[in-house]
Design an enzyme around this catalytic site. Sequence first.
Site, PDB file in Angstrom:
ATOM      1  CD1 TRP A 102      -2.103  -2.187   1.923  1.00 28.63           C
ATOM      2  CD2 TRP A 102      -2.964  -1.320   0.055  1.00 28.63           C
ATOM      3  NE1 TRP A 102      -3.100  -3.017   1.493  1.00 28.63           N
ATOM      4  CE2 TRP A 102      -3.646  -2.523   0.362  1.00 28.63           C
ATOM      5  CE3 TRP A 102      -3.329  -0.600  -1.092  1.00 28.63           C
ATOM      6  CZ2 TRP A 102      -4.687  -3.017  -0.438  1.00 28.63           C
ATOM      7  CZ3 TRP A 102      -4.367  -1.089  -1.884  1.00 28.63           C
ATOM      8  CH2 TRP A 102      -5.031  -2.275  -1.559  1.00 28.63           C
ATOM      9  CG  ASP A 169      -3.135   4.013   4.114  1.00 30.78           C
ATOM     10  OD1 ASP A 169      -4.190   3.881   4.769  1.00 30.78           O
ATOM     11  OD2 ASP A 169      -2.822   3.252   3.169  1.00 30.78           O
ATOM     12  CE  LYS A 193      -8.406  -3.413   4.126  1.00 26.84           C
ATOM     13  NZ  LYS A 193      -7.508  -2.430   3.549  1.00 26.84           N
TER      14      LYS A 193
END
Length: 357
Positions: A102, A169, A193
């Site tokens: 990511w 993030d 998530k």
Amino acid sequence: MSHVHNFSAGPCILPQEVLEEASQAVKSWDNHGLSLVEMSHRSKAFVAAMEECRALTKELLELPDRFEILYLQGGASLAFLTAAMNFLPEGGQAAYADTGTWSAKAIKEAKHAGRVNVLTSSKDDKYNHIPEVADVDGDNAYLHITTNNTIFGTQYAHMPQTTAPLVADMSSDMMSRRFDPEPFALIYGGVQKNMGPAGAVMYAVDRARLGQTGRSIPSYLDLEVQLGKDSMFNTPPVFSVYTTLLTLRWLKALGGVEAIQARNEAKSGLLYGEIDRNPLFEGHAQIGSRSHMNATFRLVDDSHAATFDDAWNKANINGLKGHRSVGGYRASMYNALPLESVQVLVDVMKEFERTHG
Ligand SMILES: *Cc1c(COP(=O)(O)O)cnc(C)c1O
């Protein structure tokens, strides 16, 4: 149907009572006489839900007043670009730490906005640790980090100490542990998530730092435009936002982030204890970089894989297969996963040792 122990990496497990309340609201929302998903997002009821969701986010994360909250679309994947468009000045550069898949995607998208200085990377070690970040000098508008690396199972034990503001993030560890918001200019994360169903991405942004890039930003990506419209620039993902609100109420009722952090540490402690004790298994992440949310591990002898897979499937465990880039197993232990589910997995590992050790 028997109870499933859901270790899915995302979308992930949500509290049962939240799912029940959300499904009721889809049929008929409170006393409004309509479904949540067939009402105007500009109705009094939905505007109130959005405002409560924004306020509760700020409260639970213990963010100072300079932060404002947005719930938008496009996921964390669009936030990679949005972050750079709003904080990377025209002609300037920003620092990035490459700690996983990511992070690499965040770097790729930021390059659409300007120069990216990849300060550090653990790629050559299969991203099995969080590398040290040296101080970031003033030539960099910010340092971007991925606080929890969902795929590789690593997490910053402490946020890096830098003079540059942090942009993070936090998709896969948002609301799972307390942190000091002081060094941050922007925090973002897809809600799927740890907070709600897919559809919304949360931004916590220091409003005073916006509007300084000297670039022209397309309306949807311009966080000042979004704040000016109170997160209602266009139709928000109403179901995702409302269900996130229900999850945040659930979290507040059980004692907030501090309380869930203690539960999360108990869960990860139980599983890592077994990974370290059981000679048939080994962890992927280095010990000092281990994630409390996603534990990555493998069988020392891969020829047992079929029988181990059979054993956990029989125990009603779901979502344990590792990401294809790491192999092995990944147990995602998000906020709503009960300790009992981790115990079931640990029992399967112990029994596997008894029969195959
Ligand atoms: C899942 C994930 C993403 C991608 O989120 P989308 O909302 O699907 O774009 C980004 N970063 C991290 C750390 C993730 O775990």
